[in-house]
Design a protein around this motif. Structure first.
Motif, mmCIF file in Angstrom:
data_model
loop_
_atom_site.group_PDB
_atom_site.id
_atom_site.type_symbol
_atom_site.label_atom_id
_atom_site.label_comp_id
_atom_site.label_asym_id
_atom_site.label_seq_id
_atom_site.Cartn_x
_atom_site.Cartn_y
_atom_site.Cartn_z
ATOM 1 N N VAL A 242 0.732 -1.168 0.259
ATOM 2 C CA VAL A 242 -0.014 -0.370 0.042
ATOM 3 C C VAL A 242 0.700 1.456 -0.045
ATOM 4 O O VAL A 242 0.449 2.536 -1.231
ATOM 5 C CB VAL A 242 -0.974 -0.334 1.016
ATOM 6 N N ASN A 243 1.327 1.293 0.763
ATOM 7 C CA ASN A 243 2.990 2.370 1.273
ATOM 8 C C ASN A 243 3.572 2.399 -0.386
ATOM 9 O O ASN A 243 3.657 4.054 -1.091
ATOM 10 C CB ASN A 243 4.178 2.524 2.297
ATOM 11 N N LEU A 244 4.503 1.964 -1.067
ATOM 12 C CA LEU A 244 5.061 1.419 -2.060
ATOM 13 C C LEU A 244 4.110 1.617 -3.335
ATOM 14 O O LEU A 244 4.446 3.023 -4.685
ATOM 15 C CB LEU A 244 5.358 0.228 -2.763
ATOM 16 N N THR A 245 2.851 1.798 -3.094
ATOM 17 C CA THR A 245 1.820 2.408 -4.633
ATOM 18 C C THR A 245 1.426 3.486 -4.291
ATOM 19 O O THR A 245 1.322 4.006 -5.241
ATOM 20 C CB THR A 245 0.561 1.169 -3.905
ATOM 21 N N ALA A 246 1.041 3.884 -2.977
ATOM 22 C CA ALA A 246 0.975 5.621 -2.655
ATOM 23 C C ALA A 246 2.307 6.354 -2.773
ATOM 24 O O ALA A 246 1.856 7.738 -2.736
ATOM 25 C CB ALA A 246 0.474 5.030 -1.157
ATOM 26 N N GLY A 247 3.103 5.755 -3.071
ATOM 27 C CA GLY A 247 4.946 6.339 -3.490
ATOM 28 C C GLY A 247 5.937 7.126 -2.586
ATOM 29 O O GLY A 247 6.165 8.117 -2.749
ATOM 30 N N VAL A 248 5.608 6.107 -1.244
ATOM 31 C CA VAL A 248 5.835 6.098 -0.479
ATOM 32 C C VAL A 248 7.226 4.890 -0.392
ATOM 33 O O VAL A 248 7.409 4.009 -0.575
ATOM 34 C CB VAL A 248 5.919 6.020 0.709
ATOM 35 N N LYS A 249 8.752 5.420 -0.388
ATOM 36 C CA LYS A 249 9.443 5.375 -1.011
ATOM 37 C C LYS A 249 10.745 4.612 -0.243
ATOM 38 O O LYS A 249 12.153 4.347 -0.039
ATOM 39 C CB LYS A 249 10.854 5.593 -2.174
#
Length: 493
Positions: A242-249
């Motif tokens: 979910v975080n990676l999809t949101a752009g949180v690297k």
């Protein structure tokens, strides 16, 4: 709280202090820069606890969204319930209360929250009949601010893990039914693993929870009052996605002790920890950021000495060309075995509490050798503390001088099973406390310069923040002795 602190959790400590030596705007720029939001004011990343409540409500069909405080006005006509969360609403938590006591200046987090609640759009929302529910880790602070509770029209305060009860409260709020003024969620009412939802949007710096509760029973801590629950690995992996999809690297694994994930009591199990890191880092990749929120020093020492686990994790899984270190918060609390026996006797397990100073130093050595930079807490002013206890803490800090670390002093705040104790404030300072503060500040300033030079905020985009931080560190070095002299004069008076 609606900030990722430039992607560096350590900077969150700066956000707990009043703006000293720098204008407030620059202080906020260093500690709490604004996060990216969409046209509606929904942030790309938001505090993890808020994401959990948002997820519960969305799964039950409510139209619920986290909104950056600067964009509340866009929702004034549609808002029905305004829900608040904070790690330190009024600045009474550690270490905020210490900075406030020492400097006499109102801390940023308190000042910022009061500004939020005084905004015209928040006041207008209340006039329109919007119900206000406050919660989060600092919910207990509303008991010390009853006047604000009434003045701002707070309808309910929820103290504890709210996943099981929040739907009922929101339904009552929407139906304009009476709400309880204060809800305390005890250990018997916390959600089970199955009742804890998967977040629906990005969390600050990719924080993902792997377990709740703590088995060590430290008297000053409220977390230990909650039962221990392990989040299944598949849920952890889904939240990382979910975080990676949101752009949180990147990812921060969160629990009170990362190394106790599926542990045998207080003894780490290498298989569970290695599998956790394999699955998470497979998603994060070699270039994504990665950190642990907390580990216990005793678990870290045991894991390395009995299984070689720390060096294996760091050198086979975590460290890469772009990930040259990881940060983590650890608790020293005291260097006195006598005091440790009284307030945190299980913190050293499986080692005897009499060996606590040795456990601390051994763990710091292991971290130093494996590129782990701890932000360590030390608490001054425990109930029953003696001058000799403080001297023992000073002696331990001296033993840690060769290990890269930041040490954060805190004044005792009545929490956990010690919540009936007395707050420790500047008026209670003794000569030994001043010596301890000076030793800790000098240690942290020395290593902060080293960390900045070798690791921190190296990208060109972070150059302004890096320069400001270096200026602040150098200025603080010059000011510490002057400031301590003022405190000593205060004690004499």
């Amino acid at each position: 709280m609606m900030s990722n602190h430039h992607g560096r959790e350590f900077l969150g400590f700066v956000a707990t202090a009043p703006p000293i030596f720098l204008p407030e705007s620059l202080w906020m720029y260093i500690a709490s820069p604004k996060v990216e939001v969409d046209d509606e004011g929904k942030p790309r990343e938001a505090p993890y606890g808020m994401r959990k409540i948002e997820a519960v409500l969305k799964e039950k069909g409510f139209k619920a969204s986290i909104i950056d405080p600067d964009h509340l006005g866009k929702h004034l006509d549609s808002m029905k319930v305004l829900m608040l969360s904070h790690h330190d609403y009024f600045g009474y938590g550690p270490p905020t209360s210490e900075w406030w006591s020492l400097t006499g200046k109102e801390p940023l987090n308190r000042r910022s929250f009061i500004k939020l609640m005084s905004k015209p759009e928040v006041r207008e929302a209340k006039k329109k009949g919007v119900r206000i529910i406050a919660g989060g880790p600092a919910a207990w602070q509303w008991l010390y601010e009853v006047r604000k509770f009434v003045e701002w029209g707070i309808d309910t305060v929820v103290d504890g893990e709210a996943e099981k009860i929040i739907v009922d409260l929101v339904e009552k709020a929407l139906n304009n039914e009476p709400l309880p003024k204060y809800v305390y969620i005890g250990s018997g009412d916390v959600p089970s693993v199955d009742e804890i939802p998967i977040i629906k949007g990005g969390s600050v710096n990719g924080l993902v929870e792997i377990m709740r509760g703590c088995p060590r029973g430290c008297k000053f801590c409220s977390v230990t009052l909650r039962p221990l629950r392990f989040i299944p690995l598949d849920k952890i992996v889904k939240e990382v996605q979910v975080n990676l999809t949101a752009g949180v690297k990147g990812t921060i694994l969160h629990s009170e002790d990362i190394l106790l994930y599926h542990a045998d009591g207080v003894k780490p199990r290498p298989e569970a920890i290695i599998k956790l890191h394999e699955e998470v880092l497979k998603l994060v990749g070699e270039n994504g950021s990665f950190a642990w929120s907390h580990v216990s020093l005793s678990a870290l020492k045991f894991a390395e000495e009995n299984h070689g686990l720390i060096s294996k994790l760091m050198h086979e899984y975590i460290l890469t060309d772009s990930r040259r270190f990881i940060g983590v918060e650890v608790g020293i609390e005291t260097g006195s075995p006598r005091l440790a026996q009284e307030i945190m006797r299980a913190k050293s397990l499986p080692y005897p509490i009499e060996d606590w100073p040795d456990v601390v130093e051994d763990a710091f050595k292991i971290m130093h050798e494996n590129s782990i930079i701890p932000a360590a807490t030390v608490i001054l002013g425990f109930p029953g503390e003696t001058g000799d206890d403080v001297v023992k803490t000073i002696e331990l800090i001296e033993r840690l001088k060769n290990y890269r670390s930041l040490i954060v002093p805190m004044f005792f705040v009545p929490m956990g099973s010690l919540k009936s104790g007395e707050w420790f404030i500047r008026d209670h300072l003794k000569r030994e406390h001043v010596d301890a503060l000076l030793k800790i500040y000098n240690h942290s300033i020395y290593w902060a310069e080293d960390i900045m030079n070798k690791y921190y905020l190296k990208s060109p985009a972070n150059l302004p923040v890096r320069l400001l931080l270096k200026f602040f560190i150098r200025y603080a070095r010059r000011q510490v002795n002057k400031y301590v002299a003022k405190i000593e004069e205060y004690i004499k008076q």
